[in-house]
Design an enzyme around this catalytic site. Structure first.
Site, PDB file in Angstrom:
ATOM      1  N   HIS A  56      23.915 -23.595 -13.700  1.00  0.00           N
ATOM      2  CA  HIS A  56      25.255 -23.442 -14.296  1.00  0.00           C
ATOM      3  C   HIS A  56      26.179 -22.653 -13.360  1.00  0.00           C
ATOM      4  O   HIS A  56      27.361 -22.965 -13.214  1.00  0.00           O
ATOM      5  CB  HIS A  56      25.154 -22.697 -15.637  1.00  0.00           C
ATOM      6  CG  HIS A  56      24.342 -23.382 -16.685  1.00  0.00           C
ATOM      7  ND1 HIS A  56      23.152 -22.872 -17.164  1.00  0.00           N
ATOM      8  CD2 HIS A  56      24.543 -24.538 -17.355  1.00  0.00           C
ATOM      9  CE1 HIS A  56      22.655 -23.684 -18.091  1.00  0.00           C
ATOM     10  NE2 HIS A  56      23.482 -24.702 -18.221  1.00  0.00           N
ATOM     11  N   ASP A 169      21.634 -33.944 -14.881  1.00  0.00           N
ATOM     12  CA  ASP A 169      21.730 -34.886 -15.999  1.00  0.00           C
ATOM     13  C   ASP A 169      22.554 -36.079 -15.499  1.00  0.00           C
ATOM     14  O   ASP A 169      23.718 -36.236 -15.843  1.00  0.00           O
ATOM     15  CB  ASP A 169      22.371 -34.192 -17.200  1.00  0.00           C
ATOM     16  CG  ASP A 169      21.576 -32.963 -17.608  1.00  0.00           C
ATOM     17  OD1 ASP A 169      20.504 -33.126 -18.210  1.00  0.00           O
ATOM     18  OD2 ASP A 169      21.988 -31.833 -17.269  1.00  0.00           O
TER      19      ASP A 169
HETATM   20  P1  AMP Z   1      23.361 -27.668 -20.352  1.00  0.00           P
HETATM   21  O1  AMP Z   1      23.735 -26.250 -20.648  1.00  0.00           O
HETATM   22  O2  AMP Z   1      21.912 -27.856 -20.075  1.00  0.00           O
HETATM   23  O3  AMP Z   1      23.936 -28.644 -21.335  1.00  0.00           O
HETATM   24  O4  AMP Z   1      24.057 -28.001 -18.965  1.00  0.00           O
HETATM   25  C1  AMP Z   1      25.415 -27.776 -18.753  1.00  0.00           C
HETATM   26  C2  AMP Z   1      25.799 -28.370 -17.424  1.00  0.00           C
HETATM   27  O5  AMP Z   1      25.020 -27.761 -16.390  1.00  0.00           O
HETATM   28  C3  AMP Z   1      25.545 -29.870 -17.338  1.00  0.00           C
HETATM   29  O6  AMP Z   1      26.595 -30.489 -16.612  1.00  0.00           O
HETATM   30  C4  AMP Z   1      24.245 -29.946 -16.581  1.00  0.00           C
HETATM   31  O7  AMP Z   1      24.060 -31.155 -15.881  1.00  0.00           O
HETATM   32  C5  AMP Z   1      24.411 -28.778 -15.628  1.00  0.00           C
HETATM   33  N1  AMP Z   1      23.101 -28.323 -15.134  1.00  0.00           N
HETATM   34  C6  AMP Z   1      22.020 -28.001 -15.877  1.00  0.00           C
HETATM   35  N2  AMP Z   1      20.970 -27.688 -15.074  1.00  0.00           N
HETATM   36  C7  AMP Z   1      21.413 -27.837 -13.807  1.00  0.00           C
HETATM   37  C8  AMP Z   1      20.805 -27.682 -12.520  1.00  0.00           C
HETATM   38  N3  AMP Z   1      19.526 -27.310 -12.389  1.00  0.00           N
HETATM   39  N4  AMP Z   1      21.555 -27.906 -11.420  1.00  0.00           N
HETATM   40  C9  AMP Z   1      22.857 -28.292 -11.542  1.00  0.00           C
HETATM   41  N5  AMP Z   1      23.484 -28.461 -12.728  1.00  0.00           N
HETATM   42  C10 AMP Z   1      22.775 -28.233 -13.830  1.00  0.00           C
END
Ligand code: AMP
Length: 298
Positions: A56, A169
């Protein structure tokens, strides 16, 4: 986290000790962003579900290179979880998240509550097709309508110039680009490469569910993607390369959900390994925890 009770709309924008503003309503968010934009500043949104990690933070840092102000939303969106999924146990660590956002110099933490996001009688959804077909949708048929609906709402609420999403994702990123194009939303979507742990495991809030034993084997998903990509480089047929990937997942006790190759740009299924641009996408269960990852074949 919110120290004082909100008495009116303007009170829902509260200046913290650091420069991080906490905003809790769509109206207050729009007012703040439009104020900045009227001053000629560029603003980006980084939508998250919280339990923040370095993946994030990379999205925030990427946004800061392109715009003047970065809004980070934290909202565990009930619409994208099926009844049997992990909505209730999804990690919520708002104090820690706030400290990370302050350290990263984010400008706004947007933390709407469920009732201000989904008003009583809420009955309109964005249901994507195209890039949303297959892959994640096979196991989670409800998922992309939930994501597309909340992302559309967040983009309309925030009126930002840009929004940043992780390649972690990858299908979600494709669905968001598709919906922005199809619905003429005036915002630029930027994808950010996946941030990984030292052993290759893609960072994810859900990694917290893994037992130490499961965590040790969880990088098998990335290893499987790498092995399949290497097989393709080595001239293997696509089916054989995908089978190799599935086999490596199994060797790490990860139950295969899908392991597929798609065109990177459209996510259309591909038949031959020579297709470019080509992306391998995989998901599997490590115990009760569902892991997903993907890799570009160069
Ligand atoms: P989430 O909180 O899991 O819904 O993710 C929020 C955003 O962070 C989404 O756009 C995800 O694709 C991105 N994200 C989550 N994990 C990663 C990671 N390891 N590397 C890059 N972006 C990430």
């Amino acid at each position: 986290m919110a120290s004082s009770k909100l008495t009116d709309q303007s009170a829902s924008v509260k200046k913290k000790m650091s420069s991080l503003l906490l905003i809790e309503t769509p109206q207050a968010l729009r007012k703040q962003v439009l104020q900045w934009r009227s001053e000629g500043l560029k603003v980006a949104l980084v939508p998250t579900m919280g339990a923040l990690h370095q993946g994030h933070i990379k999205l925030i840092k990427s946004a800061q290179k392109k715009v003047d102000k970065v809004v980070v939303s934290i909202f565990v969106n009930p619409e994208q979880f099926a009844a049997h999924e992990d909505f209730n146990r999804y990690p919520r660590r708002i104090g820690q998240d706030q400290a990370l956002l302050e350290a990263a110099h984010a400008d706004v933490l947007y933390k709407p509550d469920r009732t201000s996001m989904y008003l009583k009688g809420f009955a309109t959804r964005v249901v994507p097709e195209g890039a949303a077909k297959g892959l994640e949708s096979q196991t989670r048929p409800h998922f992309f309508a939930g994501v597309a609906t909340v992302v559309t709402k967040l983009l309309l609420q925030s009126c930002v110039d840009m929004a940043f999403f992780g390649e972690k994702d990858y299908q979600q990123l494709a669905v968001v680009k598709q919906l922005v194009r199809d619905l003429d939303l005036p915002v630029k979507i930027t994808g950010v490469p996946t941030v990984r742990e030292k052993d290759g495991l893609a960072m994810s809030s859900r990694n917290a569910y893994l037992t130490p034993e499961e965590r040790r084997k969880a990088n098998g998903l990335y290893k499987a993607l790498q092995a399949a990509a290497e097989a393709i480089h080595g001239g293997a047929a696509l089916g054989a390369a995908l089978d190799r990937g599935r086999q490596i997942m199994g060797l790490h006790d990860i139950q295969v959900d899908y392991f597929e190759a798609r065109r990177s740009d459209t996510l259309e299924p591909v038949l031959v390994a020579s297709t470019r641009p080509l992306r391998l996408l995989a998901a599997g269960f490590m115990g009760r925890t569902r892991l997903i990852d993907n890799l570009e074949v160069k």
